[in-house]
Write a protein that holds these residues in place. Sequence first.
Motif, PDB file in Angstrom:
ATOM      1  N   CYS A   1     -35.359  11.983  37.894  1.00 31.87           N
ATOM      2  CA  CYS A   1     -34.302  12.380  38.915  1.00 31.87           C
ATOM      3  C   CYS A   1     -33.980  13.652  39.389  1.00 31.87           C
ATOM      4  O   CYS A   1     -33.217  14.231  40.263  1.00 31.87           O
ATOM      5  CB  CYS A   1     -33.110  11.608  38.388  1.00 31.87           C
ATOM      6  SG  CYS A   1     -32.317  12.489  36.733  1.00 31.87           S
ATOM      7  N   ASP A   2     -34.738  14.709  38.487  1.00 29.84           N
ATOM      8  CA  ASP A   2     -34.453  15.911  38.687  1.00 29.84           C
ATOM      9  C   ASP A   2     -35.780  16.272  39.623  1.00 29.84           C
ATOM     10  O   ASP A   2     -35.835  17.552  39.745  1.00 29.84           O
ATOM     11  CB  ASP A   2     -34.589  16.966  37.545  1.00 29.84           C
ATOM     12  CG  ASP A   2     -33.133  16.730  36.683  1.00 29.84           C
ATOM     13  OD1 ASP A   2     -32.197  16.287  37.260  1.00 29.84           O
ATOM     14  OD2 ASP A   2     -33.197  16.833  35.742  1.00 29.84           O
ATOM     15  N   GLY A   3     -36.529  15.557  39.937  1.00 30.18           N
ATOM     16  CA  GLY A   3     -37.792  15.705  40.911  1.00 30.18           C
ATOM     17  C   GLY A   3     -37.754  15.917  42.392  1.00 30.18           C
ATOM     18  O   GLY A   3     -36.366  15.873  42.732  1.00 30.18           O
ATOM     19  N   LEU A   4     -38.693  16.042  42.906  1.00 34.42           N
ATOM     20  CA  LEU A   4     -38.664  16.575  44.292  1.00 34.42           C
ATOM     21  C   LEU A   4     -39.414  15.433  45.117  1.00 34.42           C
ATOM     22  O   LEU A   4     -40.416  15.039  44.918  1.00 34.42           O
ATOM     23  CB  LEU A   4     -39.547  17.796  44.684  1.00 34.42           C
ATOM     24  CG  LEU A   4     -39.342  18.182  45.911  1.00 34.42           C
ATOM     25  CD1 LEU A   4     -38.122  18.586  46.754  1.00 34.42           C
ATOM     26  CD2 LEU A   4     -40.570  19.323  46.272  1.00 34.42           C
TER      27      LEU A   4
ATOM     28  N   CYS B   1     -42.687  14.800  39.768  1.00 35.44           N
ATOM     29  CA  CYS B   1     -42.124  14.914  38.219  1.00 35.44           C
ATOM     30  C   CYS B   1     -41.668  16.241  38.019  1.00 35.44           C
ATOM     31  O   CYS B   1     -42.380  17.479  38.381  1.00 35.44           O
ATOM     32  CB  CYS B   1     -43.128  14.228  37.266  1.00 35.44           C
ATOM     33  SG  CYS B   1     -42.243  14.507  35.658  1.00 35.44           S
ATOM     34  N   PRO B   2     -40.456  16.539  37.571  1.00 34.02           N
ATOM     35  CA  PRO B   2     -39.865  17.964  37.386  1.00 34.02           C
ATOM     36  C   PRO B   2     -40.705  18.635  36.241  1.00 34.02           C
ATOM     37  O   PRO B   2     -40.520  19.775  36.040  1.00 34.02           O
ATOM     38  CB  PRO B   2     -38.595  17.913  36.782  1.00 34.02           C
ATOM     39  CG  PRO B   2     -38.429  16.358  36.526  1.00 34.02           C
ATOM     40  CD  PRO B   2     -39.309  15.607  37.274  1.00 34.02           C
TER      41      PRO B   2
ATOM     42  N   ARG C   1     -27.745  20.326  42.458  1.00 35.45           N
ATOM     43  CA  ARG C   1     -28.922  19.637  43.001  1.00 35.45           C
ATOM     44  C   ARG C   1     -29.440  20.143  44.474  1.00 35.45           C
ATOM     45  O   ARG C   1     -30.558  20.296  44.981  1.00 35.45           O
ATOM     46  CB  ARG C   1     -28.639  18.192  43.118  1.00 35.45           C
ATOM     47  CG  ARG C   1     -29.650  17.350  43.830  1.00 35.45           C
ATOM     48  CD  ARG C   1     -30.965  16.905  42.932  1.00 35.45           C
ATOM     49  NE  ARG C   1     -31.852  16.412  43.621  1.00 35.45           N
ATOM     50  CZ  ARG C   1     -33.282  16.242  43.081  1.00 35.45           C
ATOM     51  NH1 ARG C   1     -33.439  16.865  42.094  1.00 35.45           N
ATOM     52  NH2 ARG C   1     -34.082  15.554  43.953  1.00 35.45           N
TER      53      ARG C   1
ATOM     54  N   MET D   1     -41.216  23.153  39.000  1.00 35.24           N
ATOM     55  CA  MET D   1     -41.336  22.783  40.208  1.00 35.24           C
ATOM     56  C   MET D   1     -40.967  23.679  41.401  1.00 35.24           C
ATOM     57  O   MET D   1     -41.216  23.674  42.479  1.00 35.24           O
ATOM     58  CB  MET D   1     -40.235  21.641  40.648  1.00 35.24           C
ATOM     59  CG  MET D   1     -40.150  20.630  39.679  1.00 35.24           C
ATOM     60  SD  MET D   1     -41.079  19.175  40.179  1.00 35.24           S
ATOM     61  CE  MET D   1     -40.518  18.714  41.578  1.00 35.24           C
TER      62      MET D   1
END
Lengths: 104, 361
Positions: free
Chosen positions: A53-56, A64-65, B33, B288
């Motif tokens: 859920c914190d990924g892009l 995946c984060p 977010r 990221m």
Amino acid sequence: MPTWIRACATDDIDEEDLIRFDHAGATYAIYHSPDGKFFATAGLCTHENVHLCDGLVMGHLIECPKHNGQFDYRTGEAKRAPVCVNLRTFPVKVDGDDVYIEVA
Amino acid sequence: MAKRDYSLIGPDGARAVETGLAAAEWYHTDVPRKVMKELMQRSDAPAIRDTILLYGLMVLFAAIGIALWPSWWSAPFWLAYGVLYGSASDSRWHECGHGTAFKTPWMNDVVYQIASFMIMRNAATWRWSHARHHTDTYIVGRDAEIAIMRPPAFAKLILAFVGIPDVIAFVPRVIQNAVSGPTAEERTFVPQSEWGKVQRVALVHVAIYAATIALAIWMGSILPLMVIGLPRLYGAWHHVMTGLLQHGGLADNVIDHRLNSRTVYMNPISRFIYWNMNYHVEHHMFPMVPYHALPRLHEAIKHDLPAPNRSIAEGFAEMWPALRRQLAYEDYFLRRDLPPTAKPYREDFHRDALGTQPAVE
Ligand code: FES
């Protein structure tokens, strides 16, 4: 027996983004694709159990984060190392303003 | 604490798994977010610009170096070429390995392969060791990329500035990889499906070095090796200088990057060579976020981080004496004080995992 569960409202997720959805001890990721469709996968990355859920979301990929592994969230296919194992996907339907996923 | 065993198949690694230090949940600063999504956005433009500049300068410096060879007037051009070859390749390897430098995947892959060759790392193996470094940063017996083990081996550290320990480790390893695939240690973090790739990459590297050496013998000159291979030695100093600062002298066996990683403000040339990895706490917390967005990430979360070092010199002035103290007492480390605006994280867990109250100034 498979059951349809309401996961969220359609406007809970921005386009090209995802949210986390927890139900009955399991965790899922619900996606809103850039072409306006909704998808669902298992919530945890198959590499090291990190929540996606914190990924892009980029197009139809979720990154995946933790180590930048990527999956195609429509099929669950692992697309970029270090992920090698595909992600489980779940059927999704939209009814009015609500998004449902079918869990086993 | 007993003497550290850095082997990936030794008792410290096993203990880290038992105590929950391995594959733990690490601290992350809360970032809305919307802000994080904006910071994570990928773009080709900054990396294309930097890559054209990097390879353009390398061609220019090497061409002048060759034209002036064997005069000593060629030396400054080799030194400049060497830093770009033997140091900038480290950061390109790193960012493209994460897949964040470019938006377009094949661009990341091409630069990753070239950079891996120049920095003498097997492109297939190191992808996995670096994943482990992010999972278990400076967890003894788990992290395959601990640059300064305790007690520090100073002779080796100093020789690293001219690349010698890395090259000495690389040569037998690349031959072994070419002959039989990954070593036993490498097999602990490289999945079996990738073992063939490790071997193929090693064969390509060996073939290029063999051709370069053959050309040097045929010409009766080391000139071909000045272009390929030797710059990994004479140009290594910058990536070692910046790399040692990443975690040197700080805590090990903790699960909060604010305590084991160092952010250092650097001059623009070093930041170009290092591709902004001076924002190292930020990078570890949010891998990221591409290199070009790290300064913005730093601004967004610095209230939750220890104060950064203000220069490379200040970082070394802090780190080097701490390393010297670790010679006599290997449990010694620099404790990072969090600002009053920061959230503490799992202090009890850190104490328990370390087994003792950590030694600090
Ligand atoms: S945990 Fe997802 S890529 Fe490693």
